[in-house]
Structure formats: C-alpha cells, structure tokens
Design an enzyme around this catalytic site. Sequence first.
Site, mmCIF file in Angstrom:
data_model
loop_
_atom_site.group_PDB
_atom_site.id
_atom_site.type_symbol
_atom_site.label_atom_id
_atom_site.label_comp_id
_atom_site.label_asym_id
_atom_site.label_seq_id
_atom_site.Cartn_x
_atom_site.Cartn_y
_atom_site.Cartn_z
ATOM 1 N N ARG A 1 3.825 9.633 -9.173
ATOM 2 C CA ARG A 1 4.959 9.372 -8.288
ATOM 3 C C ARG A 1 5.662 8.070 -8.679
ATOM 4 N NH1 ARG A 1 3.886 9.560 -2.119
ATOM 5 N NH2 ARG A 1 6.171 9.604 -2.117
ATOM 6 N N CYS B 1 4.644 1.440 -0.708
ATOM 7 C CA CYS B 1 4.169 2.778 -1.074
ATOM 8 C C CYS B 1 5.342 3.717 -0.832
ATOM 9 C CB CYS B 1 2.935 3.153 -0.256
ATOM 10 S SG CYS B 1 3.200 3.079 1.536
#
Length: 281
Positions: A180, A239
């Site tokens: 990611r 995040c």
Amino acid sequence: MTYTTLISAATLAANLDNPNWRIFDCRFSLADSAAGFKFYRSGHIPGAVYADLNQDLSSPVQAYTGRHPLPNFDSLAEKLGKWGVNNRSQVVVYDDAGGAFAGRMWWLLRSMGHTQVAVLDGGYGHWRKQGLPTATALPKISASAFRAYLDNRQWLGASQVETGLASRSIILVDARTPERFLGKVEPIDPVAGHVPGAINRPLQSNLDRNGLFLAPDQLRQQFTDLISPFPAERVVHMCGSGVTACHNLLAMEIAGLGGSKLYAGSWSDWIRNRNRSVASR
C-alpha cells in the site's frame, strides 16, 4: 503497580476481579463494521465492554475528513464514565489484530491525560491459547465519573505535516503494508501511494511470529536505526486513517522512545486535497 504500555495475559487474568480495572474489547473489521461486536457477543474476556471503532472511537466521516476522524472528546469522556472508568482506573484494551485497533483506544486515553492504560500483549487470540476464561454475558457496569485533560499537542493536521516535512523538522513514519505504501495495491482509499518524504514501518514489524510485541531493546534498536538522526519527539506516525499508526507509536513507547505524535487524518485525509503531492514506488 500501574501499566502504561503493555500487559501480559497472566497479569490481566490475575486481576479480573480487581474493582479498579476496566477492560475493553476493541475488535473490529474494516471490511465488515458489524463483525467486531458479533465476535464480542460470541465470546470475550470476562468483564470487558465493547468499544466500537466507528461509533465510539471516531467521529462521523465528513467530506473534509479522513476515514476515522478523532472522536468528540467530551462525548468519549462521558462514555468512559458510563463504562465505569474514573481517573484512577487501570484500563486494559485488546483486539484480535495484534493491537492494531486496541492501540487507537490506548492512544486516545493517553491524549485525554489517562496514562494508566495498557494493550493486552497478544490480544484475544493469545488469551484463548493460554486457556484463560471467556464469557458471553454482558458485564454489569456501575457508572463513574471520568474527567479528560486533553492534550491536543499529541496530534498534527495535514498543514502541520506539510510544514514539518518542508522544513525537515519532522520525520513521517507510515504504518501501512509495503504494497500500500508503494501504491502497488490500494483496497480501501481512492488514491494509491504515500506522502512524499514519508518512510515505511509496517506495524507487523513490531510483532514476533506469535503475535507478541518484540522486546523493548529490539524495538529500540530498530526504531533508532529507522528515525536517525531525528529524536523521538520529532517523529510523526501515520497510516490509512490514523488508527493503526498508533501501533508504531505504542511500539516506540515500549522501546522507551517517548514523545512521538500522530498525524490523525493520515492518508485518507491527505488525499482529500488534490493539490497535495502523492508519491509511489
């Protein structure tokens, strides 16, 4: 004795009847927001209250926010009191994801001035493996009074992150998986990639093969190598939405590297503004 970072299953088991302790089940699934409570109802640590990431530990999503905006702290303080927490309570939080969601509640309580909060090392899975008791009955709760002493210096907004990166006064650490972070896959957010200048520290790196946190000296060496020459106080964690980033913040506290902060909106907030740069690979 008080616990401020981690607590072992054995220690929690020995204090299940301690009237000053409050336990919270923070299990959650990003793919199915109802799953955590279903898991809780099918079995939980005796005395635990369920704290929902969306309903309790976050505010409703708005057009200008990331996926898990910080909660209204007055409302959360009121809930904590109704859940039996007071300013002297030892709070224990757990999940079944290595602390990825429990870390959010740990960080929220600390930001509200309550340091007597610890994450159950190994979570519910390790608790079960140890053969420790579980329950299905909802706990009987005696309401208390909880007063928050909020410290809003514990988190940064996007503009502060931008300024800090431009001036090289902070180092930004992203807790998402490498896939990611590099923009190879993006199963949740509409834009893939990462904040330019950020470095990657997947939260899974904080755990051993049994799902327990690494020893403090191991974590200290790894984070020192990662953030050098920046001191811990200049580290900002992020995040996807400001939830799992708390895992790295917790790991640094375990390591004795205190003082790092959270980019509360994280990637899902960053990409709300199309004028912000995005990096990949």
